[in-house]
Scaffold this motif. Structure first.
Motif, PDB file in Angstrom:
ATOM      1  N   LEU A 164       0.822  -1.201   0.000  1.00 46.50           N
ATOM      2  CA  LEU A 164       0.000   0.000   0.000  1.00 46.50           C
ATOM      3  C   LEU A 164       0.860   1.257   0.000  1.00 46.50           C
ATOM      4  O   LEU A 164       1.992   1.253   0.503  1.00 46.50           O
ATOM      5  CB  LEU A 164      -0.908   0.002   1.234  1.00 46.50           C
ATOM      6  N   LYS A 165       0.290   2.332  -0.523  1.00 43.33           N
ATOM      7  CA  LYS A 165       0.934   3.649  -0.488  1.00 43.33           C
ATOM      8  C   LYS A 165       0.009   4.598   0.270  1.00 43.33           C
ATOM      9  O   LYS A 165      -1.183   4.684  -0.012  1.00 43.33           O
ATOM     10  CB  LYS A 165       1.150   4.167  -1.909  1.00 43.33           C
ATOM     11  N   GLY A 166       0.581   5.276   1.279  1.00 46.98           N
ATOM     12  CA  GLY A 166      -0.201   6.191   2.075  1.00 46.98           C
ATOM     13  C   GLY A 166      -0.298   7.570   1.455  1.00 46.98           C
ATOM     14  O   GLY A 166       0.472   7.933   0.550  1.00 46.98           O
ATOM     15  N   TYR A 226      -5.950  -7.997  -6.795  1.00 43.74           N
ATOM     16  CA  TYR A 226      -6.835  -7.080  -6.085  1.00 43.74           C
ATOM     17  C   TYR A 226      -6.304  -5.647  -6.128  1.00 43.74           C
ATOM     18  O   TYR A 226      -5.110  -5.404  -5.889  1.00 43.74           O
ATOM     19  CB  TYR A 226      -6.967  -7.476  -4.619  1.00 43.74           C
ATOM     20  N   SER A 227      -7.189  -4.709  -6.411  1.00 42.89           N
ATOM     21  CA  SER A 227      -6.908  -3.313  -6.083  1.00 42.89           C
ATOM     22  C   SER A 227      -7.455  -3.069  -4.680  1.00 42.89           C
ATOM     23  O   SER A 227      -8.477  -3.640  -4.297  1.00 42.89           O
ATOM     24  CB  SER A 227      -7.557  -2.362  -7.090  1.00 42.89           C
ATOM     25  N   VAL A 228      -6.758  -2.238  -3.911  1.00 46.17           N
ATOM     26  CA  VAL A 228      -7.076  -2.058  -2.491  1.00 46.17           C
ATOM     27  C   VAL A 228      -7.123  -0.571  -2.175  1.00 46.17           C
ATOM     28  O   VAL A 228      -6.287   0.213  -2.653  1.00 46.17           O
ATOM     29  CB  VAL A 228      -6.006  -2.734  -1.596  1.00 46.17           C
ATOM     30  N   GLU A 229      -8.113  -0.185  -1.353  1.00 44.15           N
ATOM     31  CA  GLU A 229      -8.151   1.168  -0.818  1.00 44.15           C
ATOM     32  C   GLU A 229      -8.824   1.134   0.546  1.00 44.15           C
ATOM     33  O   GLU A 229      -9.600   0.224   0.850  1.00 44.15           O
ATOM     34  CB  GLU A 229      -8.906   2.113  -1.750  1.00 44.15           C
ATOM     35  N   GLY A 230      -8.477   2.106   1.378  1.00 43.46           N
ATOM     36  CA  GLY A 230      -9.086   2.158   2.699  1.00 43.46           C
ATOM     37  C   GLY A 230      -8.235   2.926   3.682  1.00 43.46           C
ATOM     38  O   GLY A 230      -7.481   3.836   3.304  1.00 43.46           O
ATOM     39  N   VAL A 231      -8.339   2.539   4.959  1.00 42.86           N
ATOM     40  CA  VAL A 231      -7.721   3.284   6.045  1.00 42.86           C
ATOM     41  C   VAL A 231      -6.942   2.344   6.958  1.00 42.86           C
ATOM     42  O   VAL A 231      -7.446   1.279   7.348  1.00 42.86           O
ATOM     43  CB  VAL A 231      -8.791   4.033   6.872  1.00 42.86           C
ATOM     44  N   ASP A 244      -0.285   7.130  15.428  1.00 43.70           N
ATOM     45  CA  ASP A 244      -0.190   8.548  15.062  1.00 43.70           C
ATOM     46  C   ASP A 244      -1.435   9.077  14.364  1.00 43.70           C
ATOM     47  O   ASP A 244      -1.488  10.257  13.994  1.00 43.70           O
ATOM     48  CB  ASP A 244       1.037   8.777  14.166  1.00 43.70           C
ATOM     49  N   GLY A 245      -2.438   8.210  14.154  1.00 45.72           N
ATOM     50  CA  GLY A 245      -3.652   8.646  13.491  1.00 45.72           C
ATOM     51  C   GLY A 245      -3.980   7.786  12.287  1.00 45.72           C
ATOM     52  O   GLY A 245      -3.230   6.872  11.913  1.00 45.72           O
ATOM     53  N   ASP A 246      -5.114   8.062  11.661  1.00 38.37           N
ATOM     54  CA  ASP A 246      -5.547   7.300  10.499  1.00 38.37           C
ATOM     55  C   ASP A 246      -4.734   7.687   9.264  1.00 38.37           C
ATOM     56  O   ASP A 246      -4.341   8.847   9.095  1.00 38.37           O
ATOM     57  CB  ASP A 246      -7.024   7.550  10.215  1.00 38.37           C
ATOM     58  N   MET A 247      -4.505   6.703   8.412  1.00 39.52           N
ATOM     59  CA  MET A 247      -3.790   6.934   7.160  1.00 39.52           C
ATOM     60  C   MET A 247      -4.575   6.300   6.016  1.00 39.52           C
ATOM     61  O   MET A 247      -4.795   5.082   6.006  1.00 39.52           O
ATOM     62  CB  MET A 247      -2.381   6.324   7.217  1.00 39.52           C
ATOM     63  N   ARG A 248      -5.005   7.118   5.063  1.00 39.72           N
ATOM     64  CA  ARG A 248      -5.668   6.586   3.880  1.00 39.72           C
ATOM     65  C   ARG A 248      -4.612   5.986   2.945  1.00 39.72           C
ATOM     66  O   ARG A 248      -3.537   6.560   2.748  1.00 39.72           O
ATOM     67  CB  ARG A 248      -6.466   7.673   3.161  1.00 39.72           C
ATOM     68  N   VAL A 249      -4.953   4.827   2.377  1.00 40.04           N
ATOM     69  CA  VAL A 249      -3.986   4.096   1.563  1.00 40.04           C
ATOM     70  C   VAL A 249      -4.667   3.545   0.315  1.00 40.04           C
ATOM     71  O   VAL A 249      -5.881   3.319   0.284  1.00 40.04           O
ATOM     72  CB  VAL A 249      -3.351   2.930   2.354  1.00 40.04           C
ATOM     73  N   THR A 250      -3.870   3.314  -0.705  1.00 38.84           N
ATOM     74  CA  THR A 250      -4.291   2.583  -1.900  1.00 38.84           C
ATOM     75  C   THR A 250      -3.165   1.636  -2.277  1.00 38.84           C
ATOM     76  O   THR A 250      -2.002   1.831  -1.893  1.00 38.84           O
ATOM     77  CB  THR A 250      -4.584   3.522  -3.083  1.00 38.84           C
ATOM     78  N   GLY A 251      -3.490   0.600  -3.043  1.00 38.14           N
ATOM     79  CA  GLY A 251      -2.443  -0.313  -3.457  1.00 38.14           C
ATOM     80  C   GLY A 251      -2.987  -1.574  -4.089  1.00 38.14           C
ATOM     81  O   GLY A 251      -4.055  -1.561  -4.707  1.00 38.14           O
TER      82      GLY A 251
END
Length: 346
Positions: free
Chosen positions: A65-67, A195-200, A205-212
């Motif tokens: 994943l990439k944040g 699979y394509s992936v997205e989410g949190v 340190d807090g939430d990080m939105r990611v895709t990958g």
């Protein structure tokens, strides 16, 4: 490799000689259980579900994943089933045992958690229509295997992700019959590596939105290792351009056994036989008090592959009941890309 953590054999809630044998116990007798046979056709959606007549099985998802911060991350979600006897019953007398592993790897830290359950009481299991795999509140679920949500949490992490398949299922070895040794031990093994992936990701340190991109491995067997095999190194590599490579090395007293699958971007495959892929450790790190290879050279001459595979975080140790290394990797050299590496028996 799926040989992928055949750790499900851990028989966590009952005494068993396999407990003391560790990974070597996976080469023990399969007496009383079914064993994989070549030439068997898969039956979907049924085969997305459990096979209680076989001793060990898993649903194993990793994702690179990439944040939003531009940094690389990785996640693991795994449900293992281990059978004491080759059948399922309701209630506490069920011989099926379930274990879940979840992890998040950042460039700085590796977080992991583990869950355990007896079968037959509803705490863990897998259903196929609609699909759902769960242990406690951890879930991989959706209308089918093409569209899934994925949730898990530990003391310091959690994630909520959506997965969408962008390609077909992939079958390893001989149409899903994956040989693991010169003696002929084998498993049934297929993957969904598209699979394509997205989410949190939920981090301290807090939430990080990611895709990958994600890779699911499905495997079941009853005696997947030979008696002298004590560990393995498993790679799932995704190259820029869309081609992929699954490769593993099983280490034993009589030498290494290797196998691989070349996966074209359209999902077509070529099986790579023993001895054709070269998996060479280049550097080690001290991890959990052991020397663990965290840089590798992977060579597949027939495909022009000669790459260095490097751990994103060398300290990606799963300190679970059966310990192992599992984490995201970067790929450089003849091809660029990302992937996942699993190592056991160190």
């Amino acid at each position: 490799m799926n040989v992928k953590t055949l750790l499900a054999v851990l028989v966590i809630l009952c005494p068993s000689p396999l407990w003391a044998q560790g990974y070597a116990g996976l080469g023990g007798s399969a007496e009383g259980f079914e064993v994989p046979q070549a030439g068997i056709e898969f039956d979907f959606p049924k085969d997305h579900g459990p096979h209680p007549a076989y001793r060990i099985e898993w649903w194993y998802l990793t994702a690179n994943l990439k944040g939003e911060d531009g940094r690389d991350y990785g996640i693991q979600w795994t449900l293992f089933r281990s059978a004491l006897k080759p059948f399922e019953t309701d209630g506490w007398q069920s011989p099926q045992i379930w274990m879940g592993h979840a992890a998040v790897t950042t460039p700085d830290t590796h977080y992991f958690a583990e869950r355990l359950s007896r079968g037959g009481i509803g705490q863990a299991g897998v259903a196929v229509q609609p699909f759902e795999a769960w242990i406690d509140e951890w879930r991989m679920a959706g209308p089918d295997m093409d569209t899934l949500t994925l949730t898990a949490n530990g003391a310091d992490f959690g994630y909520d992700l959506a997965l969408s398949a962008q390609g077909p299922l992939v079958f390893h070895g001989q149409a899903g019959y994956s040989v693991k040794s010169a003696d002929g031990q084998a498993s049934y093994y297929y993957s969904q590596p598209f699979y394509s992936v997205e989410g949190v990701l939920r981090l301290p340190d807090g939430d990080m939105r990611v895709t990958g991109q994600g890779w699911l491995d499905r495997e079941w067997s009853s005696q997947p290792l030979a008696e002298d095999q004590t560990g393995w190194d498993w790679f799932s590599l995704s190259f820029e351009g869309g081609d992929k490579l699954m490769a593993f090395r099983l280490r034993g007293g009589r030498g290494d056994f290797t196998s691989a699958t070349w996966i074209n971007s359209d999902g077509s495959t070529d099986a790579i036989p023993d001895g054709s892929v070269r998996l060479e450790p280049l550097a080690t790190d001290q991890v959990a008090g052991r020397d663990v290879p965290t840089q590798w050279r992977v060579v597949l001459a027939d495909r022009g592959i000669d790459v260095k595979v490097s751990a994103l975080t060398p300290d990606a140790w799963m300190g679970t009941r059966f310990e192992y290394w599992e984490g995201p990797v970067t790929v450089t050299g003849s091809h660029e890309g990302v992937g996942y590496l699993e190592m056991t028996g160190y």
